[in-house]
Motif scaffolding. Sequence first.
Motif, PDB file in Angstrom:
ATOM      1  N   ALA A  70       0.852  -1.192   0.000  1.00 15.21           N
ATOM      2  CA  ALA A  70       0.000   0.000   0.000  1.00 15.21           C
ATOM      3  C   ALA A  70       0.882   1.234   0.000  1.00 15.21           C
ATOM      4  O   ALA A  70       1.928   1.247   0.652  1.00 15.21           O
ATOM      5  CB  ALA A  70      -0.912   0.004   1.223  1.00 15.21           C
ATOM      6  N   ASN A  71       0.463   2.237  -0.735  1.00 12.42           N
ATOM      7  CA  ASN A  71       1.199   3.500  -0.807  1.00 12.42           C
ATOM      8  C   ASN A  71       0.226   4.654  -0.604  1.00 12.42           C
ATOM      9  O   ASN A  71      -0.919   4.577  -1.033  1.00 12.42           O
ATOM     10  CB  ASN A  71       1.877   3.656  -2.165  1.00 12.42           C
ATOM     11  CG  ASN A  71       2.898   2.601  -2.445  1.00 12.42           C
ATOM     12  OD1 ASN A  71       2.558   1.485  -2.796  1.00 12.42           O
ATOM     13  ND2 ASN A  71       4.150   2.934  -2.296  1.00 12.42           N
ATOM     14  N   PHE A  72       0.713   5.703   0.019  1.00 11.44           N
ATOM     15  CA  PHE A  72      -0.059   6.931   0.162  1.00 11.44           C
ATOM     16  C   PHE A  72       0.871   8.045   0.611  1.00 11.44           C
ATOM     17  O   PHE A  72       2.013   7.794   1.006  1.00 11.44           O
ATOM     18  CB  PHE A  72      -1.223   6.760   1.163  1.00 11.44           C
ATOM     19  CG  PHE A  72      -0.806   6.326   2.537  1.00 11.44           C
ATOM     20  CD1 PHE A  72      -0.466   7.257   3.515  1.00 11.44           C
ATOM     21  CD2 PHE A  72      -0.761   4.980   2.873  1.00 11.44           C
ATOM     22  CE1 PHE A  72      -0.080   6.853   4.783  1.00 11.44           C
ATOM     23  CE2 PHE A  72      -0.384   4.568   4.147  1.00 11.44           C
ATOM     24  CZ  PHE A  72      -0.042   5.510   5.105  1.00 11.44           C
ATOM     25  N   ILE A  73       0.368   9.267   0.532  1.00  4.43           N
ATOM     26  CA  ILE A  73       1.123  10.448   0.941  1.00  4.43           C
ATOM     27  C   ILE A  73       0.524  10.965   2.248  1.00  4.43           C
ATOM     28  O   ILE A  73      -0.699  11.052   2.388  1.00  4.43           O
ATOM     29  CB  ILE A  73       1.029  11.577  -0.121  1.00  4.43           C
ATOM     30  CG1 ILE A  73       1.418  11.083  -1.517  1.00  4.43           C
ATOM     31  CG2 ILE A  73       1.847  12.800   0.306  1.00  4.43           C
ATOM     32  CD1 ILE A  73       2.857  10.755  -1.717  1.00  4.43           C
ATOM     33  N   PHE A  74       1.411  11.294   3.186  1.00  9.58           N
ATOM     34  CA  PHE A  74       0.977  11.904   4.442  1.00  9.58           C
ATOM     35  C   PHE A  74       2.088  12.808   4.961  1.00  9.58           C
ATOM     36  O   PHE A  74       3.234  12.381   5.045  1.00  9.58           O
ATOM     37  CB  PHE A  74       0.629  10.842   5.493  1.00  9.58           C
ATOM     38  CG  PHE A  74       0.201  11.425   6.807  1.00  9.58           C
ATOM     39  CD1 PHE A  74      -1.082  11.931   6.982  1.00  9.58           C
ATOM     40  CD2 PHE A  74       1.082  11.501   7.868  1.00  9.58           C
ATOM     41  CE1 PHE A  74      -1.476  12.488   8.184  1.00  9.58           C
ATOM     42  CE2 PHE A  74       0.708  12.057   9.085  1.00  9.58           C
ATOM     43  CZ  PHE A  74      -0.580  12.554   9.241  1.00  9.58           C
ATOM     44  N   ASP A  75       1.741  14.020   5.283  1.00  7.61           N
ATOM     45  CA  ASP A  75       2.665  14.956   5.921  1.00  7.61           C
ATOM     46  C   ASP A  75       3.965  15.140   5.113  1.00  7.61           C
ATOM     47  O   ASP A  75       5.052  15.236   5.680  1.00  7.61           O
ATOM     48  CB  ASP A  75       2.970  14.476   7.342  1.00  7.61           C
ATOM     49  CG  ASP A  75       3.168  15.634   8.321  1.00  7.61           C
ATOM     50  OD1 ASP A  75       2.919  16.789   7.939  1.00  7.61           O
ATOM     51  OD2 ASP A  75       3.578  15.366   9.460  1.00  7.61           O
TER      52      ASP A  75
END
Length: 177
Positions: free
Chosen positions: A94-99
Motif C-alpha cells: 500500500a502507498n499513500f502520501i501523508f505529511d
Amino acid sequence: MFSTIDYLKKGNKGQRKAYHAISRLGIIDSLSDYDPILCGTLPIGINSKNSDLDIIMEVQDFQSYEKKVRKLYGNKEDFRIKRLQIRGRSVVKANFIFDGFEFELFGQDQPVKEQNAYLHMIIEDSILKQFPDIRKEVIKLKKQGLKTEPAFCKVLQLKGDNPYEVLLNYGKQKGMI
C-alpha cells in the motif's frame, strides 16, 4: 536498534521530520499486530529529500490486513493498494502520501527480520559503521540516480549481476546478518 522509531528523534532533519509524520499518523501502534519496522535509507541516515518511508510487516491473513489498511489509510492522498508476488511470496503493498512523505506499507508472510528490506538495511548500516568515509559517496551515487544497493556495490567494488543478492551474500560472508 530499529525495533522502534525513537532513534529518529535525535537524527538528521529528515529523520526528525519522519518521526513526527509517523507519530502523527500513529501507524506503528495501529499496525502493531504485524510487527512493523521502518526500513530503507532514512533509518540509516542516507536519505534524500525524496526518500519514502518503507514500513515492512509480517502478514499471515492478507484479507484482514488489506481491509484494515484500507480502513485506516484509504482516505490518504494518492492511496493505492495491490497484491502481488515477489520472489514466490505473496505481498500486499500500500502507498499513500501523508505529511509530505510517501509511505509504502509492505506486508509479507515472513517475519520482518527475515525480509530482504530489513536484511539490506542491517548490512548497509554495518558497512556505514565500519567504513564511515563511504557515506558521502553512496549519497552522491544515489543523487545521480543509482538505487541504494547498486550504490553500495559500486563503492565497495562488489561484482555480480544482481546487486541485491550480491549485497546479501556480502553481509552473510562478513557475519553482518
